[in-house]
Design a protein around this motif. Structure first.
Motif, PDB file in Angstrom:
ATOM      1  N   ILE A 105       5.750  -6.861  -1.157  1.00 51.43           N
ATOM      2  CA  ILE A 105       5.219  -6.793   0.208  1.00 51.43           C
ATOM      3  C   ILE A 105       5.522  -5.430   0.826  1.00 51.43           C
ATOM      4  N   THR A 106       6.736  -4.929   0.580  1.00 43.38           N
ATOM      5  CA  THR A 106       7.108  -3.600   1.080  1.00 43.38           C
ATOM      6  C   THR A 106       6.209  -2.530   0.496  1.00 43.38           C
ATOM      7  N   ASN A 107       5.901  -2.648  -0.784  1.00 39.04           N
ATOM      8  CA  ASN A 107       5.025  -1.663  -1.434  1.00 39.04           C
ATOM      9  C   ASN A 107       3.615  -1.684  -0.842  1.00 39.04           C
ATOM     10  N   ILE A 108       3.106  -2.886  -0.554  1.00 36.65           N
ATOM     11  CA  ILE A 108       1.775  -3.010   0.054  1.00 36.65           C
ATOM     12  C   ILE A 108       1.760  -2.338   1.429  1.00 36.65           C
ATOM     13  N   ILE A 109       2.794  -2.619   2.222  1.00 34.44           N
ATOM     14  CA  ILE A 109       2.874  -2.052   3.574  1.00 34.44           C
ATOM     15  C   ILE A 109       2.955  -0.531   3.510  1.00 34.44           C
ATOM     16  N   ASN A 110       3.823  -0.012   2.665  1.00 35.47           N
ATOM     17  CA  ASN A 110       3.993   1.442   2.594  1.00 35.47           C
ATOM     18  C   ASN A 110       2.748   2.148   2.054  1.00 35.47           C
ATOM     19  N   TYR A 111       2.054   1.514   1.132  1.00 35.03           N
ATOM     20  CA  TYR A 111       0.812   2.103   0.634  1.00 35.03           C
ATOM     21  C   TYR A 111      -0.226   2.158   1.756  1.00 35.03           C
ATOM     22  N   SER A 112      -0.307   1.090   2.539  1.00 29.61           N
ATOM     23  CA  SER A 112      -1.243   1.059   3.666  1.00 29.61           C
ATOM     24  C   SER A 112      -0.919   2.172   4.664  1.00 29.61           C
ATOM     25  N   LEU A 113       0.367   2.344   4.976  1.00 34.61           N
ATOM     26  CA  LEU A 113       0.770   3.361   5.955  1.00 34.61           C
ATOM     27  C   LEU A 113       0.503   4.776   5.440  1.00 34.61           C
ATOM     28  N   SER A 114       0.805   5.025   4.192  1.00 32.93           N
ATOM     29  CA  SER A 114       0.668   6.377   3.652  1.00 32.93           C
ATOM     30  C   SER A 114      -0.790   6.783   3.473  1.00 32.93           C
ATOM     31  N   GLU A 115      -1.660   5.803   3.155  1.00 29.90           N
ATOM     32  CA  GLU A 115      -3.075   6.109   2.926  1.00 29.90           C
ATOM     33  C   GLU A 115      -3.921   6.009   4.198  1.00 29.90           C
ATOM     34  N   GLU A 147      -5.970   7.551  11.574  1.00 29.02           N
ATOM     35  CA  GLU A 147      -6.869   7.007  10.553  1.00 29.02           C
ATOM     36  C   GLU A 147      -6.547   5.544  10.271  1.00 29.02           C
ATOM     37  N   TRP A 148      -5.254   5.209  10.271  1.00 29.44           N
ATOM     38  CA  TRP A 148      -4.863   3.819  10.034  1.00 29.44           C
ATOM     39  C   TRP A 148      -5.410   2.921  11.142  1.00 29.44           C
ATOM     40  N   ILE A 149      -5.309   3.380  12.403  1.00 27.72           N
ATOM     41  CA  ILE A 149      -5.796   2.578  13.525  1.00 27.72           C
ATOM     42  C   ILE A 149      -7.316   2.468  13.486  1.00 27.72           C
ATOM     43  N   VAL A 150      -7.994   3.548  13.075  1.00 24.26           N
ATOM     44  CA  VAL A 150      -9.456   3.480  12.891  1.00 24.26           C
ATOM     45  C   VAL A 150      -9.791   2.402  11.867  1.00 24.26           C
ATOM     46  N   SER A 151      -9.064   2.397  10.758  1.00 18.81           N
ATOM     47  CA  SER A 151      -9.292   1.393   9.719  1.00 18.81           C
ATOM     48  C   SER A 151      -8.984  -0.012  10.226  1.00 18.81           C
ATOM     49  N   TYR A 152      -7.952  -0.129  11.061  1.00 19.12           N
ATOM     50  CA  TYR A 152      -7.570  -1.430  11.633  1.00 19.12           C
ATOM     51  C   TYR A 152      -8.690  -1.995  12.511  1.00 19.12           C
ATOM     52  N   ARG A 187       6.281   6.163   9.342  1.00 20.40           N
ATOM     53  CA  ARG A 187       7.423   6.222   8.430  1.00 20.40           C
ATOM     54  C   ARG A 187       7.392   5.046   7.456  1.00 20.40           C
ATOM     55  N   PRO A 188       7.666   5.284   6.170  1.00 14.96           N
ATOM     56  CA  PRO A 188       7.762   4.162   5.224  1.00 14.96           C
ATOM     57  C   PRO A 188       8.897   3.229   5.624  1.00 14.96           C
ATOM     58  N   VAL A 189       8.719   1.952   5.366  1.00 14.36           N
ATOM     59  CA  VAL A 189       9.751   0.971   5.698  1.00 14.36           C
ATOM     60  C   VAL A 189      10.532   0.599   4.434  1.00 14.36           C
ATOM     61  N   THR A 190      11.746   0.135   4.644  1.00 14.50           N
ATOM     62  CA  THR A 190      12.586  -0.266   3.524  1.00 14.50           C
ATOM     63  C   THR A 190      12.412  -1.752   3.243  1.00 14.50           C
ATOM     64  N   GLU A 191      12.865  -2.136   2.092  1.00  9.11           N
ATOM     65  CA  GLU A 191      12.793  -3.558   1.724  1.00  9.11           C
ATOM     66  C   GLU A 191      13.608  -4.414   2.682  1.00  9.11           C
ATOM     67  N   ASP A 192      14.754  -3.905   3.112  1.00  7.90           N
ATOM     68  CA  ASP A 192      15.595  -4.655   4.049  1.00  7.90           C
ATOM     69  C   ASP A 192      14.899  -4.842   5.395  1.00  7.90           C
TER      70      ASP A 192
END
Length: 611
Positions: free
Chosen positions: A114-124, A253-258, A74-79
């Motif tokens: 920072i939120t944008n970086i995190i959400n881009y990482s999660l979505s891709e 896929e994210w965990i594979v990349s990690y 799930r995408p995270v919010t700025e808060d």
């Protein structure tokens, strides 16, 4: 002194204590860094090379059918990001582009990118390449180990700060998925809310005391693993996440990349080794690594659960397996334990985890008269080694002795505390009362409180030893004489000043601290039903009357006798039911703890005057 870091640095200087871990003697730190890098890499290569994957070691435990799916994060919010950063410690690494405190100061401007970086990482499904580098510091495992031997050190990774924030986001969502669908391993106590070494040991202690109450003896085996985090096989891990926990598609896929293309560089006082690519394992010092490890080892509990009359508990890579028996069934139970340990060894072999039979510890716990009956049966074979029961073992920082009276543990605590009290006495005149109290709590009180709930039923003489330590600590902090007495104005009865000093410092005496810990754990178990190992031991009595004094939870005790009365299932109801109803009805843990401390507060002369 309001700066803890500065306080500890000053204290270490005064006491001539080194802040950093000792390192092997060397003339060139760059050479030493490269030697360490090669050693850590070769160690894992040798462990991996020892496994022959084509050997048939039996049928592994099967995963649950069709586990619930986690296919995207799930995408995270700025808060949410702002809260994670604000609540994290101000630790930093040489890999960070700026100090953590500056990032926090500028959080209003940096939270969105920072939120944008995190959400881009999660979505891709991509973990950033710049976050995959680790600076490793070799840390001595124990102060008693030889510093010039590389095997005395463990590699601890220092990672980019933002990488750990991203890991925390993913770890939180995986935990939410696991908890929400009941995929959690109830026998694993590491890295989970409401779980600790203390709750794990309380569960084991409860089973041992109940067995002793039935006149049985318990055979406890503590298993040892080598470099457990570093030998994890990525393919096995990914298959386990998919088959056992339903993690797939973009999330997987994210965990594979990690895991893929990570590297580590040894750092010795600013001198660096050449980077080494990590083909196996998860980084120690990471946020996500420990969670991945306990998910990796989840099938082990299912395997152990198949063995009749065998109990077990896990804390990260510490595995304890035990069974209880009497003279009539000794041979069948011991044979079952031996077969179970062989199955565990085979499972470890299949999953490329190295079990050390030579470092496995074995102890027989029970009444001396009962234990003597089994003396002719030993030594027995434990994982290929002929072992006699040890007189004591160290289990998650607590010493279990064969009599289960915790005498050796209490003596060890007293010895350790007195060492730090002597240090504190040497520097006390340079400190104000606030700094002295902070040091006293960190160095001594924390040791008195560690797993103190296990000491409820120990002989009073042992508690008096611990109380004398606390009294001595109070005298050092308040700079008081050892032989001063204070008289009560009303009764003219002399009071030993140490009791007054505890009141002045707002410290509960040792016995009250034990009761306070048990009551707090009981409150958590009743209201959160966590941890399951303790929650299942508590039974709330059904009440029909609606008086306020009777709607507060009242616990019933199970049938028990002799040693069984010392178990948590018997002790917790006794401590809990003795607490006033209005405290048991506290709406939150913080309110409960505050009211409970007032309830246990000693009625010394000054507290009576203040009241």
């Amino acid at each position: 002194m309001d700066n803890p870091q500065k306080l500890w640095k000053s204290i270490n200087q005064v006491l001539h204590k080194k802040e950093s871990s000792p390192l092997p003697d060397c003339s060139d730190q760059t050479v030493l860094a490269n030697d360490f890098g090669n050693f850590f890499k070769n160690k894992i290569d040798k462990i991996r090379a020892a496994f022959q994957l084509n050997v048939d070691t039996g049928e592994p435990p099967s995963p649950p059918p069709s586990p619930p799916k986690l296919q995207t994060f799930r995408p995270v919010t700025e808060d949410e990001v702002r809260k994670l950063i604000s609540s994290s410690p101000n630790k930093q690494c040489m890999l960070d582009p700026c100090p953590t405190f500056i990032l926090k100061t500028c959080i209003d401007h940096l939270a969105l990118p920072i939120t944008n970086i995190i959400n881009y990482s999660l979505s891709e499904g991509v973990f950033p390449e710049c976050f995959k580098k680790a600076l490793v510091s070799p840390l001595l495992k124990k102060a008693s180990l030889p510093k010039n031997t590389f095997s005395s050190y463990r590699p601890v990774s220092n990672l980019n700060y933002l990488s750990k924030i991203l890991e925390k986001v993913v770890a939180n969502q995986i935990k939410l998925h696991i908890d929400g669908f009941g995929l959690d391993n109830p026998f694993q106590s590491a890295y989970k809310s409401f779980h600790s070494t203390e709750t794990a040991l309380l569960s084991v202690q409860n089973d041992i005391y109940m067995a002793m109450g039935r006149g049985n003896v318990t055979a406890l085996t503590l298993l040892d693993l080598s470099a457990a985090f570093d030998t994890i096989d990525h393919d096995i891990l990914l298959g386990r996440l998919s088959d056992w926990f339903g993690i797939g598609k973009v999330a997987l896929e994210w965990i594979v990349s990690y895991l893929k293309d990570r590297s580590q560089t040894i750092n010795i006082s600013g001198k660096f080794s050449i980077p080494h690519t990590l083909l196996f394992g998860v980084p120690q010092g990471s946020v996500l690594g420990p969670l991945l490890f306990i998910l990796y080892t989840t099938p082990l509990s299912k395997l152990l659960g198949k063995s009749k009359d065998i109990n077990h508990h896990l804390y990260a890579d510490d595995t304890q397996v035990f069974t209880s028996f009497n003279t009539s069934n000794f041979h069948s139970y011991i044979s079952n334990l031996q077969n179970c340990l062989v199955s565990v060894q085979d499972w470890m072999y299949q999953n490329l985890l190295k079990l050390n039979p030579d470092k496995t510890e074995f102890i027989l716990i029970g009444n001396l008269w009962h234990r003597r009956k089994f003396a002719p049966e030993f030594p027995i074979d434990i994982l290929g080694n002929k072992l006699n029961p040890a007189s004591y073992v160290r289990n998650l920082g607590v010493t279990f002795d064969a009599d289960f009276n915790f005498q050796r543990h209490v003596n060890n605590v007293v010895k350790s505390c007195n060492y730090f009290i002597r240090d504190l006495r040497r520097v006390r005149k340079f400190l104000n009362i606030k700094a002295a109290t902070a040091l006293a709590n960190a160095l001594v009180s924390s040791r008195l409180d560690y797993c103190n709930s296990l000491l409820y039923a120990v002989p009073e003489g042992y508690k008096k030893k611990l109380q004398r330590v606390q009294n001595s600590l109070a005298r050092v902090v308040t700079q008081s004489s050892n032989f001063t007495f204070v008289a009560d104005a009303d009764s003219k009865t002399p009071y030993i000043k140490s009791a007054v000093l505890l009141d002045k410092l707002h410290w509960l005496p040792v016995s009250s601290r034990i009761n306070f810990k048990i009551a707090t754990l009981t409150y958590k178990a009743i209201h959160s039903h966590q941890p399951p190992s303790l929650s299942k031991l508590l039974h709330v009595r059904d009440l029909k009357r609606s008086l306020r004094s009777q709607i507060a939870p009242i616990l019933t005790s199970p049938p028990a006798k002799t040693f069984g009365l010392r178990s948590f299932s018997s002790v917790a109801p006794s401590v809990w039911n003795a607490i006033p109803a209005d405290i048991r009805l506290s709406p939150s843990l913080s309110v409960f703890r505050r009211q409970l401390k007032k309830h246990y507060y000693p009625k010394s002369p000054t507290s009576q005057e203040n009241g």
